[in-house]
Design an enzyme around this catalytic site. Sequence first.
Site, PDB file in Angstrom:
ATOM      1  N   HIS A 102       0.841  -1.193   0.000  1.00 27.35           N
ATOM      2  CA  HIS A 102       0.000   0.000   0.000  1.00 27.35           C
ATOM      3  C   HIS A 102       0.875   1.242   0.000  1.00 27.35           C
ATOM      4  CE1 HIS A 102      -0.285   0.880   4.651  1.00 27.35           C
ATOM      5  NE2 HIS A 102       0.890   0.388   4.335  1.00 27.35           N
ATOM      6  N   CYS A 113       5.684   6.303   4.793  1.00 30.57           N
ATOM      7  CA  CYS A 113       4.476   5.573   4.396  1.00 30.57           C
ATOM      8  C   CYS A 113       3.875   6.098   3.098  1.00 30.57           C
ATOM      9  CB  CYS A 113       3.437   5.616   5.510  1.00 30.57           C
ATOM     10  SG  CYS A 113       3.976   4.697   6.977  1.00 30.57           S
ATOM     11  N   HIS A 169       5.129   0.397  -0.227  1.00 27.21           N
ATOM     12  CA  HIS A 169       5.751  -0.567   0.688  1.00 27.21           C
ATOM     13  C   HIS A 169       4.720  -1.643   1.030  1.00 27.21           C
ATOM     14  CE1 HIS A 169       3.667   2.248   3.367  1.00 27.21           C
ATOM     15  NE2 HIS A 169       3.693   1.306   4.297  1.00 27.21           N
ATOM     16  N   HIS A 177       3.484  -5.026   3.893  1.00 26.50           N
ATOM     17  CA  HIS A 177       3.480  -5.579   5.248  1.00 26.50           C
ATOM     18  C   HIS A 177       2.995  -7.023   5.204  1.00 26.50           C
ATOM     19  CE1 HIS A 177       3.945  -1.627   7.108  1.00 26.50           C
ATOM     20  NE2 HIS A 177       2.974  -1.172   6.323  1.00 26.50           N
ATOM     21  N   HIS A 220      -1.676 -10.556  -1.205  1.00 30.02           N
ATOM     22  CA  HIS A 220      -0.846 -10.219  -2.365  1.00 30.02           C
ATOM     23  C   HIS A 220      -1.556  -9.265  -3.328  1.00 30.02           C
ATOM     24  CE1 HIS A 220       1.551 -13.456  -0.714  1.00 30.02           C
ATOM     25  NE2 HIS A 220       2.571 -12.913  -1.380  1.00 30.02           N
ATOM     26  N   GLU A 252       0.446  -4.414  11.375  1.00 30.54           N
ATOM     27  CA  GLU A 252       1.296  -4.253  10.197  1.00 30.54           C
ATOM     28  C   GLU A 252       2.715  -4.737  10.476  1.00 30.54           C
ATOM     29  OE1 GLU A 252      -0.542  -0.409   7.906  1.00 30.54           O
ATOM     30  OE2 GLU A 252       1.045  -0.057   9.358  1.00 30.54           O
TER      31      GLU A 252
END
Length: 117
Positions: A14, A25, A29, A31, A69, A107
């Site tokens: 995201h 952020c 990136h 998680h 994914h 996360e």
Amino acid sequence: MFRITKEFHFSASHRLEHLPEDHQCHRLHGHNYIVVVELAAKELNADGFVRDYHELKPLKTHIDDDFDHRHLNDVMDAHPTAENMAKYFFDWCKQRWPETAAVKVSETPKTWAEYRP
């Protein structure tokens, strides 16, 4: 009050594009997310459960099909923050299981967001 929890895992990317460009952020990136749904009831059902864990399989299917994914900016209408995901999964679960009491989303191993009305 009886409480049960079940944990689900998925990986996704995201971007929080509304944040300043120099915020980490803001960049693309990903998680390894953990979603924990909590159900609560004052009384147990005839089988001695709040709810049979097997009945929560639709949440696993939803997560696997629609979140795992994936790029969360393409999946969610709101900013794909852990807080918004917790509320999203809470609402999704509450529609199916009235015993839903809270949802937590992680996360990272050190961060959690929770939605509990």
